[in-house]
Design an enzyme around this catalytic site. Structure first.
Site, mmCIF file in Angstrom:
data_model
loop_
_atom_site.group_PDB
_atom_site.id
_atom_site.type_symbol
_atom_site.label_atom_id
_atom_site.label_comp_id
_atom_site.label_asym_id
_atom_site.label_seq_id
_atom_site.Cartn_x
_atom_site.Cartn_y
_atom_site.Cartn_z
ATOM 1 N N THR A 100 48.109 59.836 24.257
ATOM 2 C CA THR A 100 47.672 61.156 24.603
ATOM 3 C C THR A 100 46.235 61.760 24.587
ATOM 4 O O THR A 100 45.892 62.497 25.197
ATOM 5 C CB THR A 100 48.784 62.142 24.299
ATOM 6 O OG1 THR A 100 48.616 62.178 22.855
ATOM 7 C CG2 THR A 100 50.281 61.556 24.575
ATOM 8 N N ASP A 101 45.623 61.183 23.433
ATOM 9 C CA ASP A 101 44.555 62.153 22.920
ATOM 10 C C ASP A 101 43.241 61.959 24.116
ATOM 11 O O ASP A 101 42.727 62.967 24.228
ATOM 12 C CB ASP A 101 43.854 61.451 21.931
ATOM 13 C CG ASP A 101 44.783 61.640 20.520
ATOM 14 O OD1 ASP A 101 45.546 62.217 20.535
ATOM 15 O OD2 ASP A 101 44.261 60.926 19.611
ATOM 16 N N LYS A 129 45.318 68.160 27.129
ATOM 17 C CA LYS A 129 46.084 68.205 25.860
ATOM 18 C C LYS A 129 45.723 69.327 25.012
ATOM 19 O O LYS A 129 44.523 69.689 24.961
ATOM 20 C CB LYS A 129 45.766 66.757 25.201
ATOM 21 C CG LYS A 129 46.650 66.720 23.716
ATOM 22 C CD LYS A 129 46.631 65.376 23.164
ATOM 23 C CE LYS A 129 47.483 65.408 22.137
ATOM 24 N NZ LYS A 129 47.503 64.152 21.380
ATOM 25 N N GLU A 177 25.722 84.817 33.961
ATOM 26 C CA GLU A 177 24.948 85.100 32.845
ATOM 27 C C GLU A 177 23.734 84.301 32.601
ATOM 28 O O GLU A 177 22.634 84.584 31.911
ATOM 29 C CB GLU A 177 25.475 85.137 31.262
ATOM 30 C CG GLU A 177 26.467 86.439 31.168
ATOM 31 C CD GLU A 177 27.214 86.245 29.862
ATOM 32 O OE1 GLU A 177 26.421 86.709 28.780
ATOM 33 O OE2 GLU A 177 28.322 85.575 29.769
ATOM 34 N N THR A 189 50.353 56.130 21.073
ATOM 35 C CA THR A 189 51.345 56.383 20.116
ATOM 36 C C THR A 189 52.666 56.020 20.630
ATOM 37 O O THR A 189 53.674 55.676 20.045
ATOM 38 C CB THR A 189 51.351 57.906 19.780
ATOM 39 O OG1 THR A 189 50.342 58.508 19.118
ATOM 40 C CG2 THR A 189 52.630 58.501 19.051
ATOM 41 N N TYR A 232 51.268 56.731 11.028
ATOM 42 C CA TYR A 232 51.801 55.960 11.946
ATOM 43 C C TYR A 232 50.364 54.868 12.440
ATOM 44 O O TYR A 232 49.467 55.469 12.345
ATOM 45 C CB TYR A 232 52.419 56.370 13.313
ATOM 46 C CG TYR A 232 51.903 57.153 14.023
ATOM 47 C CD1 TYR A 232 51.498 58.513 13.901
ATOM 48 C CD2 TYR A 232 51.333 56.418 15.331
ATOM 49 C CE1 TYR A 232 50.648 58.938 14.800
ATOM 50 C CE2 TYR A 232 50.629 57.019 15.997
ATOM 51 C CZ TYR A 232 50.200 58.494 15.810
ATOM 52 O OH TYR A 232 49.616 59.218 16.824
#
Ligand code: SIN
Length: 334
Positions: A97-98, A170, A291, A19, A31
């Protein structure tokens, strides 16, 4: 601090898209990521010339949802070649950024250097009102040009914060403050190019890492399976059939999963796969044998790593060993 022009450090920018290089046709919505070249991004921040002598290389031009092992291997090789160049002080990698946290952690494990390697992105496209990319890029170059940053591993710079690759995640789909470091906190702050560095990381990374991509043309396949109420065994069986060599469970709570899925995961271990229990909660430590009886079932606990970072470490770990206890040790080390 901006360096004096006579002694500007050399910083190389490796661009991959995202981006930060995105363009909008319409300022209100939508975009296209990776629309601008790195040269166009640099031209938008003329103040960069006060910080460093920059040279640039476009390694990819993708939205980071399309980041994959092949590009990781290429990016790692280009990053290594760059830091091995004696005249280069540091590297900035522009990235969506993903999946930035995964790429940052991957490079943190495979690039051998103590020089600054800094990933940078933006939440708003370059054409947006109040785009965050230009200041993030300025700050990232300031960090990469700073010798005091050496030895801190791969970093992520965004929103005036400096994050460690291992810690950053993120956490928000759209907000500028999306990056968080739940467990061990920030690497520092950077405000208009001025750095405030905090304590260095304690886990092994970069120059201290046992992992390498030398000679690798692919990475062992590791799939992530997301746990939920009413979970069955089908997705775990599908991962085994698809040829995965490892599975990361994004488990409920402390890395747990429903009985049918637990049975399928145990069968996967008996079939030779490595199974890591991580957590879908976004925070906390997944410990061994709380557990779930990891000792008996042969599972690996993810410690602090979220599922997507556990996937990176498991894939690299599988280039070294299939022994669950040796893999477990890696999760306590990196
Ligand atoms: C991407 O990851 O390439 C798109 C989203 C972003 O960069 O913020």
């Amino acid at each position: 601090m901006p360096a004096s022009s006579s002694v500007l450090p050399s910083v190389r920018l490796l661009a991959t898209g995202g981006t930060i290089a995105g363009a909008q046709a319409n300022h209100a919505r939508g975009y296209k990521a990776a629309a601008f070249s790195i040269n166009a991004l640099i031209a938008a921040v003329p103040q960069l010339t006060e910080l460093a002598a920059l040279d640039v290389e476009q390694v990819a031009a993708i939205g980071s949802q399309d980041m994959d092992d092949a590009i990781w291997l290429r990016l790692a090789a280009r990053t290594q070649a760059t830091v091995d160049t004696p005249t280069i002080a540091g590297v900035v990698i522009s990235h969506g950024t993903d999946t930035m946290e995964e790429t940052a952690f991957f490079l943190n494990l495979v690039v051998r250097t103590s020089k600054p390697v800094v990933l940078v992105g933006a939440m708003r496209p370059a054409t947006a009102i109040s785009a965050d990319g230009p200041m993030n890029l300025y700050n990232a170059v300031a960090v990469a040009a700073q010798p005091a940053v050496s030895g801190r591993g791969v970093l992520v710079v965004a929103n005036d914060e400096i994050h460690f690759a291992r810690e950053v995640a993120k956490t928000n789909t759209t907000q500028l403050g999306t990056f968080r470091a739940t467990h061990r906190g920030l690497a520092g702050l950077v405000h208009a190019g001025r750095l405030h560095l905090y304590a260095p990381p304690v886990r092994r990374h970069t120059s201290d890492s046992e992992f390498s991509v030398d000679g690798l043309s692919s990475l062992p396949r590791v799939d992530i399976v997301y746990a939920h109420a009413g979970m069955g065994r089908e997705l775990i069986d599908a991962a085994v059939r698809a040829g995965a060599r490892g599975i990361v469970i994004a488990g409920v709570g402390d890395g747990n999963l429903a009985a049918p899925a637990l049975a399928a995961a145990a069968e996967a271990v008996r079939a030779g796969l490595a199974v890591v229990r991580s957590s879908r909660t976004g925070g906390g430590v997944v410990e061994r044998n709380i557990e779930v009886d990891d000792d008996t079932l042969g599972f690996i606990a993810a410690d602090e790593l979220n599922p997507q970072k556990a996937r990176v470490l498991l894939s690299l770990g599988l280039t070294r060993t299939r022994d669950p206890l040796a893999l477990q040790e890696m999760f306590f080390t990196y």
